[in-house]
Each structure stands twice: as structure tokens, then as C-alpha cells.
Design a protein around this motif. Structure first.
Motif, short mmCIF file in Angstrom:
data_model
loop_
_atom_site.label_atom_id
_atom_site.label_comp_id
_atom_site.label_asym_id
_atom_site.label_seq_id
_atom_site.Cartn_x
_atom_site.Cartn_y
_atom_site.Cartn_z
N ASP A 487 -1.28 -6.99 -5.16
CA ASP A 487 -1.35 -5.91 -4.16
C ASP A 487 -1.28 -4.51 -4.76
N ILE A 488 -0.93 -4.42 -6.06
CA ILE A 488 -0.81 -3.09 -6.66
C ILE A 488 -1.67 -2.97 -7.92
N LEU A 489 -1.31 -3.68 -8.97
CA LEU A 489 -1.96 -3.47 -10.27
C LEU A 489 -3.45 -3.78 -10.25
N GLN A 490 -3.84 -4.83 -9.54
CA GLN A 490 -5.26 -5.18 -9.50
C GLN A 490 -6.10 -4.18 -8.70
N LEU A 491 -5.44 -3.35 -7.93
CA LEU A 491 -6.15 -2.39 -7.09
C LEU A 491 -6.08 -0.97 -7.65
N MET A 492 -5.65 -0.87 -8.91
CA MET A 492 -5.60 0.42 -9.60
C MET A 492 -6.61 0.41 -10.74
N GLU A 493 -7.25 1.56 -10.99
CA GLU A 493 -8.21 1.66 -12.08
C GLU A 493 -7.53 1.95 -13.42
N PHE A 494 -6.25 2.20 -13.38
CA PHE A 494 -5.49 2.40 -14.62
C PHE A 494 -4.18 1.63 -14.50
N LYS A 495 -3.59 1.32 -15.63
CA LYS A 495 -2.32 0.61 -15.64
C LYS A 495 -1.19 1.62 -15.75
N PRO A 496 -0.31 1.67 -14.75
CA PRO A 496 0.78 2.64 -14.81
C PRO A 496 1.92 2.15 -15.70
N LEU A 497 2.78 3.04 -16.08
CA LEU A 497 4.05 2.64 -16.65
C LEU A 497 4.85 1.96 -15.54
N ILE A 498 5.63 0.98 -15.89
CA ILE A 498 6.46 0.29 -14.89
C ILE A 498 7.92 0.48 -15.27
N SER A 499 8.68 1.02 -14.36
CA SER A 499 10.09 1.31 -14.63
C SER A 499 10.85 0.04 -14.99
N GLU A 500 11.72 0.16 -15.97
CA GLU A 500 12.60 -0.95 -16.32
C GLU A 500 13.57 -1.25 -15.18
N LYS A 501 13.75 -0.26 -14.31
CA LYS A 501 14.63 -0.42 -13.15
C LYS A 501 13.82 -0.43 -11.86
N LEU A 502 12.70 -1.13 -11.89
CA LEU A 502 11.82 -1.19 -10.72
C LEU A 502 12.59 -1.68 -9.50
N LYS A 503 12.54 -0.87 -8.43
CA LYS A 503 13.32 -1.17 -7.22
C LYS A 503 12.43 -1.67 -6.10
N THR A 504 13.08 -2.30 -5.14
CA THR A 504 12.41 -2.64 -3.88
C THR A 504 12.72 -1.55 -2.88
N MET A 505 11.68 -1.07 -2.19
CA MET A 505 11.88 -0.03 -1.18
C MET A 505 12.82 -0.57 -0.10
N PRO A 506 13.67 0.26 0.48
CA PRO A 506 14.65 -0.21 1.49
C PRO A 506 13.95 -0.89 2.67
N MET A 507 14.50 -2.06 3.08
CA MET A 507 13.88 -2.83 4.15
C MET A 507 13.92 -2.09 5.49
N ASN A 508 14.89 -1.21 5.68
CA ASN A 508 14.97 -0.53 6.99
C ASN A 508 13.80 0.41 7.23
N ILE A 509 13.08 0.78 6.16
CA ILE A 509 11.87 1.59 6.31
C ILE A 509 10.81 0.83 7.11
N PHE A 510 10.83 -0.50 6.99
CA PHE A 510 9.80 -1.35 7.58
C PHE A 510 10.28 -2.03 8.87
N THR A 511 11.39 -1.56 9.39
CA THR A 511 11.99 -2.15 10.60
C THR A 511 11.98 -1.14 11.74
N ALA A 512 11.53 -1.57 12.89
CA ALA A 512 11.47 -0.66 14.04
C ALA A 512 12.87 -0.22 14.40
#
Length: 512
Positions: A487-512
Motif C-alpha cells: 500500500d505504500i512502497l510499491q506505489l512510490m516512484e522512489f524508496k524513502p528512508l524508513i524510520s527505525e522507530k516506525l510508528k502506527t498512526m493513532p487508531m482514534n484518527i480512524f474512528t468516528a
């Protein structure tokens, strides 16, 4: 001359072939519809005036009116402006090489009026360096038929600046609310203060004619001198609008609402209800998390202006943040879309020019801006989307000087569909066009300059958050339910740096 009143048809007759005209407004706010439509009618009926140069700082249309009236091949040969996102006829003429087109930063244009008024040869500013405004890149030229460089890079005390030259004017068209027979002009019922007086003084420096459209002609001596924005000595002609509901609207969606010019404050019950939880609100929710108490922020057009203010209100953060818009408004509840730049229940309204002085100098704590593309070098394109030349508006002025820039954008576009399930994001249908590309179509924001200035920059999408680092673009968060590779890397034309502390966005953002 005591009585300066003329008809709209007579005003149109005053425009000469091959002359340079300037108009003042933003979106449809303060657009002189009676005069502009009469110029259009005269041209269509008589093929005159021809070969005009049109100068305007902000975009002035609602997709149908405003400077759209002047978008005819032959009527205008050259346009020098900042934004055409709400002017489809102009975008079509520009992309079709039917007019020479220059895009200059909106703030630099309003400041240029002051330089012109002061008798200076132009304005020096660092704003625009390393972007498409820079003549070493594109020089603000928006199509292939535009050849001449009208800006240049100069060095002063070992620093580089762009020189924006003065533009001799022949006619200035402005709008006010009331005028007396001598031309003393007020703007009481207008929804913005704009840059009316600096433009008038710039016009007078070149001996230009100033024509003002008004809603009311009042008795001489009846105006409060403090409410007079332009003294009558500087106005040559007055056109009284004969159909204000159609041609002297406060903004596109409202003929007149006293709340938008600060005459009243509306009760909370009349304010907009909560926005639905859609993809734009998801992006806005994550973007708002960057706000720290006491911050002064700016909202750009699109996702930021349409949702950020509402989210701040829903989260009851209004006492912690001051929201500003480039038009000069502070606080309140901002309108969006074709009514960008106005608001109800404002805490303050200053002139467009003064607002740009603040943005160019001190700079806001955070600016929220829309974006079309991001590349591996951190460059952002928000000004040329495919063949559509929307232009910069205040984008370059604001992003180049803000302490923190947060771009708000969908990850892909054209057909993207999502759904939310238990706080997780699912991509139902992917967009056809990638937004994270190897090289942007046009450099509206320079990643190189941002790194040199140690400016904070984030690129927030519905599924991922990226951060600008001195080593390149870094992925720092992904949405719950999203697959990093598919859903992310295959849809980018360049490869980004990936944080060693890659986080998940807070679930409440996606909750009504």
C-alpha cells in the motif's frame, strides 16, 4: 471634478488597446463584476479592447465570474498573476498557449505595489529562490509561448535575492462598499480588507486611471473619515452597481452576511456542524496533532482550510491556537472552497498586504498546505498539476518562511476509495495517479532550501506520514490496517528512508 459617477459601459470604453490593467480581489470577494463583465461585452461586441496585460495579485474567480470575464484570446495578451485554481478558462488558455502567462508569488505582488507607489524600480526578496519562480529554473513562466524573463536573481551584500520589477499601470479597477460624489471610498461590507490603497497609490505613481465599483453612492461629507480607505483625490471614476445581488456579492455563496465583515457574531447554533469522517478529515486529524499550545498557524486552500479549523473546534483547541488565512483573517470559523479567505466570528481582520508582511518576515509557527506531488529531494509541486496551471497564490510566500510546514494530501489521486473498520484503514480502490514521484512537475517548495534553513517539514496522507530530514524523505508513520510494501512502497516512484522507530498512526484518527 465633483461628480465622478459613470456607467459600467462608459468604464469599459475607457480601457485602451495594448494597455496594462490591474484588478484587486480574492476569490470573488471584492471582484468588480459590473466593470469586468462590461469589458467582456465590449470586446465580444466590438473586438476591443485588445492585447491587454492583466495584473492581479490573488486569484479572483469562483470558476464562473471575476477575471474569468477577461479570459478571451485577443482580449488579454499577457497575464501576470498568482493563482488560477478557480479560473478554469484561464487555466485552459495558459495550457493552450493562448496567452503569455507569468505566475509570481502573491505576497511579492502586493508588496510590489508598495514599492511601485514609493517610486522604486522594484522589490528585492528571497521569496521564490530555488522554486519555479527562480529564473534559473523557470522564471515564473507557465507555458512555452512565454519567453521573456521578467524577474532576475541579484546579489546584495553576498546574499541572493529575486528582483521583481515595477509594472507600469494604465488602469486600476477596485471595489468598495460606499463612495461619495468626490470618490471617497469605504469597504465596510466587504469580507476582506485586501490591498486596495497600496494598489491605488501604485497606479497613481504611473498616472493610471482608478475606477471604483460601489454598492452605494452617499451624500458628500457623510462618511466617517476613519472608515475611508481611499481618499477621493485618488479615484477618477465611480461605477454604481445596478444589480448588487448579482454583481456586488460579498462572496460567491453569499450576497451579504454581516457576520463575514464583522458587523455581528453568530451564535454557536448557527455555526457549521461536525464534518463527516472522510479521507480529508482523517488527514486533517493527523495534521492537527502537530499543533502545540500557543501556536499561530496558517491554513492554505483545499484540505487545510476546509477541515483543519473544524477539527480544532471539535477538539476544543480554540483557546490553544490562533488560526490565520492569507487574506488577513484571524480566528473564527473559516469558509472554504470557492469562498476561501473569509470567516465568521473573527478576532481580527488586517489587510492582505500586512498579513503577507507577517508571513514573509516573522513567519507562522505552522502552515498547513495542500500538495500535488512530493519527490525524493523533498520538493513539492502544488502549482502545475498535469496540464492544469493553478499557480502559487500565497503558497511560496508562506511555506518558505514558516517554522514548520505540514503538507496535507491523499497518497494517490483519481479514483482513490477507502473504508474504515474498527479503527483500521482499508484501501477499497487505489488512485490511478501517483503523488510520490521521482521528480515533481514543478518546484513550488524547495526541499534543498528547507534543509539549509533547518525548517521542519511533514507530508501527511491518509495512510502514511513522511518527514524531511537532511538525508532525505523519511517514512515515520503508517496507518493501522495498511501494508507497508503493497500500500505504500510499491506505489512510490522512489524508496524513502524508513524510520527505525516506525510508528502506527493513532487508531482514534480512524474512528468516528
Amino acid at each position: 471634478m465633483n461628480n465622478k459617477v459613470i456607467t459600467k459601459e462608459a468604464a469599459a470604453e475607457l480601457i485602451r488597446d495594448n494597455s496594462t490593467i490591474c484588478t484587486v480581489g480574492m476569490t470573488l470577494v471584492s471582484a468588480s463584476e459590473s466593470i469586468l463583465s462590461s469589458i467582456e461585452k465590449r470586446f465580444l461586441d466590438t473586438d476591443s479592447p485588445r492585447n491587454l496585460t492583466l495584473v492581479h495579485a490573488a486569484g479572483q474567480s469562483d470558476r464562473n465570474r471575476g477575471i474569468q470575464h477577461l479570459a478571451h484570446p485577443g482580449l488579454v495578451k499577457r497575464i501576470i498573476g498568482s493563482h488560477w485554481g478557480l479560473a478554469p478558462k484561464w487555466m485552459e488558455m495558459i495550457s493552450g498557449n493562448q496567452v503569455e502567462a507569468y505566475c509570481l508569488p502573491q505576497g511579492q505582488m502586493v508588496h510590489l505595489y508598495s514599492a511601485m507607489a514609493a517610486g522604486l524600480p522594484g522589490r528585492l526578496s528571497p521569496v521564490g529562490l530555488n522554486t519555479f519562480i527562480d529564473p534559473r529554473i523557470e522564471g515564473g513562466k507557465m507555458n512555452s509561448c512565454t519567453k521573456e524573463n521578467i524577474v532576475e536573481v541579484v546579489k546584495f551584500k553576498d546574499k541572493e535575492y529575486i528582483f521583481y520589477p515595477s509594472i507600469p499601470l494604465d488602469t486600476l479597477i477596485i471595489r468598495g462598499t460606499s463612495a461619495d460624489p468626490k470618490g471617497n471610498l469605504t469597504t465596510d461590507e466587504e469580507a476582506m480588507k485586501l490591498e486596495v490603497l497600496p494598489a491605488v497609490l501604485a497606479a497613481k505613481r504611473f498616472g493610471a486611471r482608478v475606477i471604483a465599483q460601489v454598492k452605494y453612492l452617499v451624500e458628500g461629507g457623510s462618511l466617517d473619515p476613519k472608515s475611508v480607505v481611499v481618499p477621493g483625490d485618488f479615484i477618477d471614476n465611480i461605477v454604481i452597481c445596478d444589480n448588487p445581488e448579482r454583481d456586488h456579492r460579498q462572496t460567491s455563496s453569499w450576497y451579504y452576511d454581516p457576520a463575514y465583515c464583522g458587523k455581528i457574531r453568530v451564535s454557536p447554533q448557527q455555526e457549521t456542524s461536525k464534518a463527516p469522517l472522510d479521507i480529508r478529515k482523517i488527514i486533517g486529524r493527523r495534521a492537527v496533532d502537530f499543533i502545540k499550545p500557543g501556536a499561530i498557524i496558517n491554513l492554505g486552500t483545499g484540505i487545510p482550510n476546509d477541515v483543519i479549523g473544524q477539527i480544532v473546534k471539535e477538539k476544543e483547541m480554540e483557546s490553544d491556537v490562533t488560526i490565520t488565512v492569507e487574506s488577513g483573517i484571524y480566528g473564527g470559523l473559516q469558509s472554504g472552497g470557492i469562498d476561501f479567505g473569509i470567516g465568521r466570528n473573527l478576532s481580527a481582520m488586517i489587510s492582505h498586504q500586512d498579513q503577507m508582511l507577517y508571513y514573509n518576515g516573522a513567519g507562522v509557527d505552522i502552515t498547513y498546505m495542500g500538495a500535488g506531488e512530493l519527490d525524493r529531494n523533498g520538493n513539492v509541486n502544488a502549482t502545475r498539476l498535469g496540464s492544469q496551471c493553478t499557480g502559487a497564490g500565497g503558497f511560496i510566500d508562506i511555506t518558505q518562511n514558516a517554522r514548520h510546514v505540514v503538507f496535507c494530501s491523499t497518497f494517490t489521486t483519481k479514483g482513490l476509495e477507502i473504508e474504515l473498520n474498527d479503527g483500521k484503514l482499508n484501501i477499497v480502490k487505489e488512485g490511478h495517479i501517483k503523488k510520490l514521484v521521482n521528480t515533481v512537475n514543478q518546484i513550488s517548495y524547495s526541499g534543498k532550501l528547507a534543509v539549509e534553513k533547518s525548517q521542519k517539514m511533514h507530508f501527511v496522507t491518509e495512510r502514511a506520514v513522511f518527514e524531511m530530514t537532511d538525508k532525505g524523505i523519511m517514512l515515520i508513520e503508517i496507518a493501522p490496517g495498511i501494508d507497508l510494501e503493497k500500500d505504500i512502497l510499491q506505489l512510490m516512484e522512489f524508496k524513502p528512508l524508513i524510520s527505525e522507530k516506525l510508528k502506527t498512526m493513532p487508531m482514534n484518527i480512524f474512528t468516528a
